[in-house]
Design an enzyme around this catalytic site. Structure first.
Site, PDB file in Angstrom:
ATOM      1  N   GLU A   4      -4.040  25.557  -4.786  1.00 19.64           N
ATOM      2  CA  GLU A   4      -4.524  25.211  -6.135  1.00 19.64           C
ATOM      3  C   GLU A   4      -4.838  23.732  -6.120  1.00 19.64           C
ATOM      4  O   GLU A   4      -3.929  22.904  -6.058  1.00 19.64           O
ATOM      5  CB  GLU A   4      -3.439  25.502  -7.177  1.00 19.64           C
ATOM      6  CG  GLU A   4      -3.073  26.964  -7.341  1.00 19.64           C
ATOM      7  CD  GLU A   4      -4.160  27.761  -8.028  1.00 19.64           C
ATOM      8  OE1 GLU A   4      -5.099  27.164  -8.607  1.00 19.64           O
ATOM      9  OE2 GLU A   4      -4.080  29.004  -7.979  1.00 19.64           O
ATOM     10  N   GLU A   6     -12.898  13.488  -8.310  1.00 19.70           N
ATOM     11  CA  GLU A   6     -11.816  13.662  -9.288  1.00 19.70           C
ATOM     12  C   GLU A   6     -11.151  12.311  -9.520  1.00 19.70           C
ATOM     13  O   GLU A   6     -10.664  11.691  -8.583  1.00 19.70           O
ATOM     14  CB  GLU A   6     -10.793  14.664  -8.753  1.00 19.70           C
ATOM     15  CG  GLU A   6      -9.688  14.942  -9.735  1.00 19.70           C
ATOM     16  CD  GLU A   6      -8.622  15.882  -9.191  1.00 19.70           C
ATOM     17  OE1 GLU A   6      -8.165  15.665  -8.061  1.00 19.70           O
ATOM     18  OE2 GLU A   6      -8.249  16.827  -9.917  1.00 19.70           O
ATOM     19  N   LYS A  25       9.459  21.914  -2.075  1.00 19.98           N
ATOM     20  CA  LYS A  25       9.388  20.450  -1.942  1.00 19.98           C
ATOM     21  C   LYS A  25       8.551  19.875  -3.088  1.00 19.98           C
ATOM     22  O   LYS A  25       7.337  19.928  -3.068  1.00 19.98           O
ATOM     23  CB  LYS A  25       8.770  20.028  -0.606  1.00 19.98           C
ATOM     24  CG  LYS A  25       9.059  18.538  -0.350  1.00 19.98           C
ATOM     25  CD  LYS A  25       8.010  17.826   0.440  1.00 19.98           C
ATOM     26  CE  LYS A  25       6.782  17.427  -0.308  1.00 19.98           C
ATOM     27  NZ  LYS A  25       6.990  16.391  -1.366  1.00 19.98           N
ATOM     28  N   CYS A  38      -5.090  19.007 -13.751  1.00 19.20           N
ATOM     29  CA  CYS A  38      -6.212  19.474 -12.923  1.00 19.20           C
ATOM     30  C   CYS A  38      -7.311  20.092 -13.779  1.00 19.20           C
ATOM     31  O   CYS A  38      -8.463  20.158 -13.372  1.00 19.20           O
ATOM     32  CB  CYS A  38      -5.707  20.470 -11.906  1.00 19.20           C
ATOM     33  SG  CYS A  38      -4.818  21.828 -12.662  1.00 19.20           S
TER      34      CYS A  38
END
Ligand code: NAD
Length: 489
Positions: A255, A393, A180, A289
């Protein structure tokens, strides 16, 4: 959109059991560089996921019994086919995601091709363990087998790159998959599905179900016949996936996000360090990331660094992503752009200085891109370590620069966030480089470089940046189940 308008839209379909199947409802997908709806993505739910899992389950016995060599040849063929269409894939990725055509051409799509080639090769080289116990008259050995149907969930920042980083090892090991992709960037996954049959991937081995995390993603995470989930995305979603999958005791690879420090000592080679740190802060609009977002500079070189860093950042051109001279494209969505801007405003409200970019410099865009989600590379100085800009973040073209005095101090401050994905250290002192690298809480430490990867070696984060590692051996271990067998002779 009106009927006339919707006719021009690209309409995606799910890929289940080797066939494209329409869905009963759709989600609008935007072109981030224009702000227009240009594509409709299936809004799949339980029913579609059920059909895909069934197809994957049915395909598993045959696929898992093929030899690694047979599977390897198919992966190589698929890599060739994607490479053959590299330009079309790159154009589509740039349009769908907002990233520059140059980045898509040189990073995203070549890496997707390489992911298939890499696992096509590495799957041929694994050996299992053996241990003898002569006194007991026994020999032990391990055997590894594919797990079954793997659920793969990927984010929007490096769409085909990250999805294939999961599909390739999963199917190379003999699993079948239900993938997905992010509902915001589904086009290149759909294009890849068109190549599967020609590559020789049997129906049901790779199924792709499009839709949102809340509907399609959760249906996959909660499906009892999907024993493992490989997820790349935010820490918040990972927490939800962990909770929802817990009743089934699923195997998870997570992750997640980062708040990556760059530590620059006064003996660093600034001619290398500055352009690389600008790149590590702003590549792909800062939507990687692994991007640097906290830059710690030793006090003696702080002013010089800041001056040169800002001058270099200002050279990066923001604009139409399809223009090959552009360095910074559009952010993924209007909501994300607003979120990133909010961080800059908060920093200003706290008394930090915005040295370039958002709110400071003019952003000139071509007429066709006025409604796109653009933001200039932004450098903020004098931010406190406790500020949300130094803790959370941001995932946009924003980086914070602060001064430090000692090695001991900078290690403590670099480790003072909840994340632990990637760190960068710049110094000409080899002893210091090793010392600092060992003490950083970070799954990856680059010294005097950034983003140099050997896919053989473990990739992944510590703390809130993830659980598990991916790489030649790590992905093989994740996507197979090990058994210890003891023979008495
Ligand atoms: P996200 O967590 O919002 O979404 C990621 C994927 O999960 C999407 O496909 C989404 O539809 C799906 N999802 C959302 N909710 C779900 C749920 N409840 N159940 C199942 N699936 C669900 O992340 P994003 O905004 O797409 O991506 C950005 C994030 O990804 C950043 O935090 C970034 O750091 C992280 N990221 C990490 C790595 C890494 O390798 N560590 C790489 C790239 C991106």
């Amino acid at each position: 959109p009106t009927m006339a308008h919707s006719k021009a839209l690209l309409v995606l379909e799910n890929f289940i059991d080797g066939k494209f199947v329409p869905c009963s409802s759709y989600i609008d997908s935007y072109n981030p560089s224009t702000g227009d709806v240009y594509c409709r993505v299936p809004d799949s739910g339980k029913e579609e996921v059920e059909a895909a899992v069934k197809a994957a389950k049915d395909a598993f016995p045959t696929w898992s019994s093929k030899s690694p060599l047979e599977r390897s040849q198919i992966l190589n063929k698929l890599a060739d086919l994607i490479e053959h269409d590299l330009e079309a894939f790159a154009q589509a990725e740039s349009k769908d995601q907002g990233k520059t055509i140059t980045f898509a051409r040189t990073v995203d799509i070549p890496r997707a091709v390489h992911n298939f080639r890499f696992f096509a090769s590495s799957i041929l080289h694994h050996v299992t363990e053996c241990s003898e116990m002569p006194a007991m008259g026994c020999v032990h050995y391990t055997s590894r087998a594919p797990v079954g149907v793997a659920g793969l969930i990927s984010p929007w920042n490096l769409p085909l790159y990250l999805l294939t980083w999961k599909i390739a090892p999963a199917i190379a090991c003999g699993n079948t998959v239900v993938a997905k992709p992010s509902e915001m960037t589904s086009v290149t996954a759909w294009m890849m599905c068109k190549l599967l049959e020609k590559a020789g991937v049997p129906p049901g081995v790779v199924n792709v179900v499009f839709g949102t995390g809340a509907r399609a993603g959760e249906a996959l995470v909660c499906h009892p016949d999907v024993p493992l989930i490989s997820f790349t995305g935010s820490t918040q979603t990972a927490q939800r996936i962990t909770e929802r999958s817990a009743p089934h005791c699923k195997r998870l690879s997570l992750e997640l996000g980062g708040k990556n420090p760059a530590i620059i000592f006064d003996d660093a080679d600034l001619s290398q360090c500055i352009p690389t740190t600008v790149r590590s802060s702003f590549a792909n609009q800062g939507e990687i990331c692994l991007c640097t977002s906290r830059i710690f500079v030793q006090r003696g070189i702080y002013s010089e660094f800041l001056k040169r860093f800002v001058a270099e950042a200002k050279k990066w051109k923001t604009g139409n992503p399809s223009d090959p001279t552009i360095d910074v494209g559009a952010l993924i969505s209007k909501e994300h752009l607003e979120k990133v801007r909010t961080y800059v405003k908060k920093a200003q409200a706290e008394g930090a200085r915005v040295l370039c970019g958002e709110g400071v410099d003019p952003l000139a865009l071509p007429p066709g891109n006025q409604k796109g989600y653009f933001m200039l590379p932004t450098v903020i100085a004098e931010v406190k370590d406790e500020s949300c800009c130094m803790q959370e973040e941001i995932f946009g073209p924003v980086t914070c620069v602060v001064a430090f005095d000692t090695e001991e101090e900078v290690i403590r401050r670099a480790n003072g966030v909840k994340y632990g994905l990637a760190a960068t250290v710049w110094s000409g002192n080899v002893g210091r480089v090793h010392r600092v690298a060992h003490r950083l809480q970070s799954g990856l430490v680059w010294t005097n470089c950034w983003l140099v990867r050997d896919l053989n070696l473990p990739f992944g984060g510590m703390k809130a940046s993830g659980i598990g590692r991916e790489g030649a051996k790590d992905s093989y271990e994740f996507f197979t189940e090990v058994k210890t067998i003891t023979i008495k002779h």
